[in-house]
Design an enzyme around this catalytic site. Structure first.
Site, short mmCIF file in Angstrom:
data_model
loop_
_atom_site.label_atom_id
_atom_site.label_comp_id
_atom_site.label_asym_id
_atom_site.label_seq_id
_atom_site.Cartn_x
_atom_site.Cartn_y
_atom_site.Cartn_z
N GLU A 173 0.85 -1.24 -0.13
CA GLU A 173 0.07 -0.02 -0.02
C GLU A 173 0.78 1.40 0.00
O GLU A 173 0.64 2.24 -0.53
CB GLU A 173 -0.92 -0.02 1.13
CG GLU A 173 -1.95 -1.02 1.23
CD GLU A 173 -3.11 -0.59 0.08
OE1 GLU A 173 -3.62 0.45 0.50
OE2 GLU A 173 -3.53 -1.46 -0.51
N SER A 174 1.93 1.21 0.88
CA SER A 174 2.70 2.59 1.02
C SER A 174 4.08 2.35 0.39
O SER A 174 4.91 3.34 0.49
CB SER A 174 2.88 2.58 2.31
OG SER A 174 3.87 1.56 2.92
#
Length: 231
Positions: free
Chosen positions: A81-82
């Site tokens: 996600e990051s």
């Protein structure tokens, strides 16, 4: 994260400032650094550990293996996600204005955008509102606080993980406790976009990237994979 309804925070997870459970599992700073060697300073181990301690049900229930499996699943998902803890804000600026859902009781604050921010890339106006209410903050009026305040960033990621099912039957936290496998956590996080899409190459690339990060985290924490891996 894909658009979905927002479930209320689970009573068993409140209050956020509760003391750490003595049974909670935490990776060591060395393990965290090994998994995220290029992470930016915003995502410190200390901030991560503090947020975990303030979420007493996370990685604290079931057997020692289950606790480690949940931690490995969370770390694998946030790695995707990051961008391995290098993205405070969603990279694709052309999408920043797209996350406003209007409907009964729903609106967007003037001048604010609700694109992905933080370790789990919290998205959409209604999710910022719900996360803020759970944390005692007004993230609807100030969504960028998730990208400015590292403590809040970690808290929103764990809030989503432990309480929000997205389009799935249960949250990622509940799915891991029930032995539903890593794939069920992907469905809770981004099920609309990445699950049930057939053999679309771009979708398969994203799903395989999540799985690869999860494999690395599981290996580092010396715990078996929780299958099925696909959603």
């Amino acid at each position: 994260m894909a658009a979905a309804g927002v479930a209320p925070a689970l009573a068993l997870l409140a209050p956020w400032a509760a003391a750490q459970s003595s049974a909670q599992f935490l990776p060591s700073p060395a393990q965290f650094d090994q998994l995220f060697p290029e992470r930016i300073a915003f995502y410190s181990y200390e901030g991560f550990a503090q947020a975990v301690r303030q979420t007493p049900a996370f990685a604290a229930r079931g057997s020692e293996q289950q606790k480690r499996q949940e931690m490995a699943a969370f770390l694998g998902q946030i790695a995707h996600e990051s961008d391995q803890l290098k993205a405070q804000r969603e990279y694709r600026r052309e999408n920043w204005g797209l996350y406003c859902r209007q409907g009964p009781g729903e609106s967007c604050a003037p001048g604010q955008q609700y694109y992905g921010r933080g370790p789990i890339q919290l998205s959409w106006n209604y999710q910022y509102k719900a996360a803020g209410e759970a944390l005692g903050l007004d993230l609807w009026a100030d969504p960028d606080r998730v990208a400015r305040d590292a403590t809040v960033a970690w808290q929103t990621a764990l809030w989503y993980w432990t309480t929000q099912p997205g389009v799935a039957p249960q949250s990622a936290h509940e799915a891991m406790l029930a032995g539903k496998g890593f794939g069920a956590t992907t469905r809770a996080i981004n099920g609309v976009i990445e699950c049930d899409q057939g053999a679309d190459p771009n979708t398969l690339r994203k799903l395989n990237r999540r799985i690869d990060f999860y494999r690395r985290a599981s290996s580092l924490l010396e715990v078996p994979l929780s299958e099925p891996l696909g959603c």
